[in-house]
Design an enzyme around this catalytic site. Structure first.
Site, PDB file in Angstrom:
ATOM      1  N   HIS A   4      -5.287   0.618  -3.472  1.00  0.00           N
ATOM      2  CA  HIS A   4      -3.906   0.782  -3.922  1.00  0.00           C
ATOM      3  C   HIS A   4      -3.048  -0.405  -3.495  1.00  0.00           C
ATOM      4  O   HIS A   4      -2.788  -0.603  -2.306  1.00  0.00           O
ATOM      5  CB  HIS A   4      -3.366   2.081  -3.320  1.00  0.00           C
ATOM      6  CG  HIS A   4      -2.018   2.475  -3.796  1.00  0.00           C
ATOM      7  ND1 HIS A   4      -0.970   2.764  -2.940  1.00  0.00           N
ATOM      8  CD2 HIS A   4      -1.518   2.650  -5.048  1.00  0.00           C
ATOM      9  CE1 HIS A   4       0.094   3.109  -3.625  1.00  0.00           C
ATOM     10  NE2 HIS A   4      -0.209   3.052  -4.909  1.00  0.00           N
ATOM     11  N   GLU A  31      -6.102  -1.481  -7.618  1.00  0.00           N
ATOM     12  CA  GLU A  31      -4.971  -0.873  -8.318  1.00  0.00           C
ATOM     13  C   GLU A  31      -3.754  -1.762  -8.145  1.00  0.00           C
ATOM     14  O   GLU A  31      -3.460  -2.227  -7.045  1.00  0.00           O
ATOM     15  CB  GLU A  31      -4.685   0.516  -7.749  1.00  0.00           C
ATOM     16  CG  GLU A  31      -3.662   1.331  -8.551  1.00  0.00           C
ATOM     17  CD  GLU A  31      -2.207   1.050  -8.170  1.00  0.00           C
ATOM     18  OE1 GLU A  31      -1.304   1.463  -8.919  1.00  0.00           O
ATOM     19  OE2 GLU A  31      -1.971   0.398  -7.115  1.00  0.00           O
ATOM     20  N   ASP A  33       0.409  -2.766 -10.076  1.00  0.00           N
ATOM     21  CA  ASP A  33       1.499  -2.395 -10.975  1.00  0.00           C
ATOM     22  C   ASP A  33       2.053  -3.674 -11.575  1.00  0.00           C
ATOM     23  O   ASP A  33       1.982  -4.733 -10.951  1.00  0.00           O
ATOM     24  CB  ASP A  33       2.615  -1.693 -10.195  1.00  0.00           C
ATOM     25  CG  ASP A  33       2.081  -0.697  -9.182  1.00  0.00           C
ATOM     26  OD1 ASP A  33       1.789   0.436  -9.586  1.00  0.00           O
ATOM     27  OD2 ASP A  33       1.949  -1.051  -7.995  1.00  0.00           O
ATOM     28  N   HIS A  46       5.332  -3.375  -7.670  1.00  0.00           N
ATOM     29  CA  HIS A  46       5.565  -1.946  -7.887  1.00  0.00           C
ATOM     30  C   HIS A  46       7.024  -1.656  -8.217  1.00  0.00           C
ATOM     31  O   HIS A  46       7.330  -0.922  -9.153  1.00  0.00           O
ATOM     32  CB  HIS A  46       5.154  -1.148  -6.645  1.00  0.00           C
ATOM     33  CG  HIS A  46       5.412   0.320  -6.765  1.00  0.00           C
ATOM     34  ND1 HIS A  46       6.626   0.892  -6.409  1.00  0.00           N
ATOM     35  CD2 HIS A  46       4.643   1.327  -7.228  1.00  0.00           C
ATOM     36  CE1 HIS A  46       6.568   2.190  -6.639  1.00  0.00           C
ATOM     37  NE2 HIS A  46       5.389   2.484  -7.133  1.00  0.00           N
TER      38      HIS A  46
END
Length: 244
Positions: A4, A31, A33, A46
């Site tokens: 993450h 992962e 964003d 993010h």
């Protein structure tokens, strides 16, 4: 295990150093964003603003990639474009969460330019944002948005697997919290029914090893974690059991 925002123990989240640390720990799945810069580049971040990560009252969307590149996020780490990450880590698979509508087309362009179609899973809380990117990348795997998953969960809880399959017919995975309010989303039975509906089940964000062990025992396909370094030995343990 999906790392993450990378492994942000000794490096800022969503930076090249954090992703390299995750890979060094053994992570195959990263992962991240994406938001769009003022000059239309998908950048790994993010938050839409710089408040939390850089202490600045500015929006990412108002700055160019060059301007973002002057900001030290800590440890001399800078913002990375999605294109840079895909090229720098060619053996890694990426789970990409499209955080803004403006980021959909730039994210698709970066994936296309890198030829990374077979190592990307696209997701978003918004089905519209995800579709805006995935329509440009018909060969890329996708994960359900919240509005698609909730009715599928209800159907799965009721044992209506064909109906759950109908709700999830356009996606390859669901990425979900362990609970929605008081509802447990990942009982062993629900996981089996969602998998029977044709999707993988990934749970976020789990940082406790005992909780991860419980979820793997229930059959989940993936766990999104901030501490991939702690979770990978557990995943290896479950693989050995399955093989033995």
């Amino acid at each position: 295990m999906l790392a993450h925002r990378g492994l942000a123990v000794d490096a800022p989240e969503n930076t090249l150093a954090a992703f390299e640390a995750a890979v060094a720990a053994g992570a195959e799945y990263l992962e991240t964003d994406v938001h769009a810069t003022a000059d239309g580049i998908a950048v790994a971040a993010h938050d839409p603003t710089l408040d939390r990560i850089a202490g600045r009252d500015e929006d990412i969307a108002a700055l160019t990639l060059e301007q973002l590149g002057t900001i030290d996020l800590g440890g001399e780490q800078r913002f990375s474009s999605l294109a840079e990450l895909l090229v720098a880590l060619p053996a890694s698979r990426f789970n990409i969460d499209v955080k803004a509508e403006a980021a959909a087309a730039p994210a698709a362009a970066a994936i296309e330019a890198a030829g990374a179609h077979d190592r990307v899973l696209l997701t978003s809380f918004s089905a519209k944002r995800r579709r805006s990117a995935s329509v440009l990348l018909p060969r890329v795997a996708t994960s359900a948005s919240a509005q698609e998953f909730v009715p599928a969960l209800v159907a799965a809880k009721l044992g209506l697997t064909p109906l759950a399959r109908l709700f999830l017919r356009r996606v390859d995975a669901v990425q979900i919290p362990r609970r929605i309010g008081r509802i447990e989303t990942v009982t062993a039975r629900t996981v089996r029914r969602l998998q029977a509906a044709g999707v993988e089940v990934h749970v976020w964000t789990i940082n406790d090893v005992d909780e991860a062990r419980l979820l793997l025992g229930r059959g989940v396909d993936g766990i999104v974690t901030d501490r991939v370094d702690l979770m990978l030995p557990l995943a290896a343990e479950f693989r050995r059991r399955a093989a033995g």
